[in-house]
Design a protein around this motif. Structure first.
Motif, PDB file in Angstrom:
ATOM      1  N   GLN A 145       0.017  62.560  73.861  1.00  0.00           N
ATOM      2  CA  GLN A 145       0.420  60.855  73.632  1.00  0.00           C
ATOM      3  C   GLN A 145       1.087  60.425  74.570  1.00  0.00           C
ATOM      4  N   LEU A 146       2.355  61.068  74.561  1.00  0.00           N
ATOM      5  CA  LEU A 146       3.106  60.891  75.733  1.00  0.00           C
ATOM      6  C   LEU A 146       2.743  60.810  76.725  1.00  0.00           C
ATOM      7  N   HIS A 147       1.466  61.873  77.489  1.00  0.00           N
ATOM      8  CA  HIS A 147       1.021  61.389  78.195  1.00  0.00           C
ATOM      9  C   HIS A 147       0.459  59.751  79.150  1.00  0.00           C
ATOM     10  N   SER A 148      -0.804  60.358  77.786  1.00  0.00           N
ATOM     11  CA  SER A 148      -1.117  58.865  78.070  1.00  0.00           C
ATOM     12  C   SER A 148      -0.193  57.671  77.929  1.00  0.00           C
ATOM     13  N   LEU A 149       0.865  57.836  76.895  1.00  0.00           N
ATOM     14  CA  LEU A 149       1.449  56.448  77.409  1.00  0.00           C
ATOM     15  C   LEU A 149       1.932  56.672  78.560  1.00  0.00           C
ATOM     16  N   ASN A 150       2.414  57.594  79.270  1.00  0.00           N
ATOM     17  CA  ASN A 150       3.260  57.217  80.432  1.00  0.00           C
ATOM     18  C   ASN A 150       2.363  56.965  81.876  1.00  0.00           C
ATOM     19  N   VAL A 406      15.776  61.285  68.284  1.00  0.00           N
ATOM     20  CA  VAL A 406      14.318  61.246  68.451  1.00  0.00           C
ATOM     21  C   VAL A 406      12.818  60.329  68.516  1.00  0.00           C
ATOM     22  N   ARG A 407      12.046  59.414  69.143  1.00  0.00           N
ATOM     23  CA  ARG A 407      11.471  58.975  68.689  1.00  0.00           C
ATOM     24  C   ARG A 407       9.755  59.375  68.920  1.00  0.00           C
ATOM     25  N   GLN A 408      10.060  60.365  69.871  1.00  0.00           N
ATOM     26  CA  GLN A 408       8.333  61.559  70.375  1.00  0.00           C
ATOM     27  C   GLN A 408       7.942  61.486  69.394  1.00  0.00           C
ATOM     28  N   ILE A 409       7.524  61.615  68.804  1.00  0.00           N
ATOM     29  CA  ILE A 409       6.918  62.063  67.467  1.00  0.00           C
ATOM     30  C   ILE A 409       6.726  61.359  66.394  1.00  0.00           C
ATOM     31  N   LEU A 410       5.487  61.646  65.665  1.00  0.00           N
ATOM     32  CA  LEU A 410       4.071  60.884  65.253  1.00  0.00           C
ATOM     33  C   LEU A 410       5.341  60.308  63.811  1.00  0.00           C
ATOM     34  N   ALA A 411       6.321  59.301  64.162  1.00  0.00           N
ATOM     35  CA  ALA A 411       7.554  59.549  62.699  1.00  0.00           C
ATOM     36  C   ALA A 411       7.327  57.639  61.711  1.00  0.00           C
ATOM     37  N   GLY A 412       7.256  57.393  60.880  1.00  0.00           N
ATOM     38  CA  GLY A 412       7.268  56.106  60.823  1.00  0.00           C
ATOM     39  C   GLY A 412       9.072  56.965  59.535  1.00  0.00           C
ATOM     40  N   PHE A 413       8.461  55.499  57.763  1.00  0.00           N
ATOM     41  CA  PHE A 413       9.684  56.421  57.020  1.00  0.00           C
ATOM     42  C   PHE A 413       9.394  55.051  56.249  1.00  0.00           C
ATOM     43  N   ARG A 414       9.632  55.303  54.441  1.00  0.00           N
ATOM     44  CA  ARG A 414       9.648  54.388  54.053  1.00  0.00           C
ATOM     45  C   ARG A 414      10.856  54.252  53.104  1.00  0.00           C
ATOM     46  N   CYS A 415      11.044  53.195  52.680  1.00  0.00           N
ATOM     47  CA  CYS A 415      12.616  53.070  51.911  1.00  0.00           C
ATOM     48  C   CYS A 415      12.874  53.565  51.142  1.00  0.00           C
ATOM     49  N   ALA A 416      13.752  52.591  49.968  1.00  0.00           N
ATOM     50  CA  ALA A 416      14.357  53.713  48.722  1.00  0.00           C
ATOM     51  C   ALA A 416      15.436  51.901  48.992  1.00  0.00           C
ATOM     52  N   LYS A 417      15.806  52.543  47.311  1.00  0.00           N
ATOM     53  CA  LYS A 417      16.603  51.377  47.037  1.00  0.00           C
ATOM     54  C   LYS A 417      17.468  52.160  45.986  1.00  0.00           C
TER      55      LYS A 417
END
Ligand SMILES: [Fe+2]
Length: 417
Positions: A145-150, A406-417
């Motif tokens: 994916q990173l190669h394609s992005l580049n 690091v942001r090159q991995i396939l990562a998102g998140f959800r929040c808590a309270k």
């Protein structure tokens, strides 16, 4: 182990090894030598290195360590051992045909040895090896994916997920309240990694957690509100990172309403933290995440997956590169947890607020460098796996870890309270 059980175990390992390898090789069927050998990013080794390293690891642990054979292909040791060369020096690789031969020759010997291997003593190592390949296979996916992005111009996320499955575009999703109490964290099964052990009970106060991962539509509000320009949302380290790396959106960002209900993907821990602050929330701890994703309050017991004990499949979550990109967070109703959280496994890894450490009673396996050397309070835990995670590394107790920048991995998140 009784002989029939032993035979079942042997057959199961044989089939899984083959299936796992097939998925790995599918990723590189049309690879050119440039994509094979070049680094797409300084933090990640070239694709060809990962392939050779898979063969090297199998040869070292099974053929040398278990079968007692002399070292295989000694000419490759320095190149493909994890502690051989720095990542920047892993680009002088043999041609793809040679690497594929290396994989095939080692595998043939490994399968021959499997026919008589004493699995009573070795099953854990074989299971570990399958997960090792699975993890490198996922890395290959995002390096591609990173190669394609580049190359930018050719970067598209193809085969957009059928729009009929995209529900109305929501700006705010509900949160679930999880009442105070104990739950069981970790995993003691034969295929659990060293860092998932031992199982232990933890008491958590009442907290709320997002039903879904944060979507692109929600994240766009942060961007539009000047989230990347306003220091007030960022931690000190996060703001310093942003000044040195001036970005204005996630790495895998596509500006299109088609992606509104997909989880945001390609953010680092600092960005996730800043967004959480923007909406008046915080990241969940890994214990909060795992309780929401595996604990059944009514039954007072945990399950391996959010939905129960059924092995992951295409109806339950987006994984194993079956789709090839993220899917809307509402796409897998059958995959929700007992508490009612959706998309806990697959789609995107989810950052938690926790530092990666060993549970009390931790014992390294199979070697210290696998997890223990990362218990340095500099790595954050990610949970849940991504669309590229193989089924053998997908479970609520699984822990991944990366530096917060690091942001090159396939990562998102959800929040808590
Ligand atoms: Fe490795």
């Amino acid at each position: 182990m009784q002989s029939r059980l032993l035979q079942t175990c042997r057959v199961s390992l044989y089939n899984t090894l083959r299936e796992c390898r097939q998925r790995t090789l599918e990723l590189v069927t049309d690879i050119n030598s440039e994509t094979l050998c070049q680094q797409a990013h300084p933090d990640f080794s070239p694709v060809g290195w990962h392939l050779g390293h898979i063969a090297y690891t199998e040869a070292y642990w099974i053929l040398e360590h278990c079968a007692g054979l002399p070292p295989q292909f000694p000419q490759y040791h320095q190149l493909f051992a994890a502690n051989g060369l720095p990542k920047s020096q892993r680009q002088h690789l043999p041609p793809i045909e040679e690497i594929l031969d290396y994989l095939a020759i080692i595998r043939k010997q490994v399968l021959t040895y499997l026919e008589t291997a004493p699995l009573q003593q070795q099953e854990r190592l074989w299971r570990w090896l399958i997960q090792h390949e699975s993890q490198h296979s996922e890395t290959i996916t995002f390096v591609l994916q990173l190669h394609s992005l580049n190359k930018k111009s050719s970067y598209t996320r193809l085969n957009l997920f059928s729009s009929s499955l995209s529900l109305p575009h929501h700006k705010s999703f509900p949160m679930l309240e999880i009442s105070a109490g104990e739950f069981e964290m970790g995993n003691g099964n034969i295929d659990a990694q060293d860092n998932e052990r031992p199982v232990h009970r933890i008491y958590l106060n009442t907290y709320s957690i997002d039903v879904y991962p944060v979507t692109c539509l929600q994240y766009r509000e942060f961007i539009a509100a000047g989230g990347y320009q306003k220091q007030e949302f960022w931690t000190k380290e996060g703001w310093e990172w942003l000044q040195q790396n001036p970005v204005s959106h996630p790495l895998f960002w596509i500006e299109s309403p088609e992606w509104d209900n997909h989880p945001v993907c390609g953010v680092n821990w600092y960005e996730a933290e800043a967004y959480a602050k923007f909406v008046g929330k915080r990241l969940p701890t890994e214990a909060e995440w795992e309780k929401a994703g595996s604990w059944n309050q009514q039954l007072g017991k945990k399950s391996l997956y959010p939905w129960g004990e059924t092995e992951p499949n295409s109806k339950l979550c987006n994984h194993n590169t079956l789709v090839g990109h993220t899917t809307p967070v509402t796409a897998y109703p059958a995959g929700k947890s007992a508490y009612g959280c959706w998309d806990m496994l697959g789609n995107v890894w989810e950052w938690t607020s926790s530092c990666f450490t060993g549970y009390e009673g931790f014992e390294f396996y199979p070697y210290q460098g696998y997890s223990q050397v990362y218990f340095d309070h500099k790595h954050k835990v990610l949970k849940g796996g991504s669309w590229a995670t193989r089924p053998w590394g997908l479970r609520s107790s699984f822990r991944n870890w990366y530096h917060p920048w690091v942001r090159q991995i396939l990562a998102g998140f959800r929040c808590a309270k």
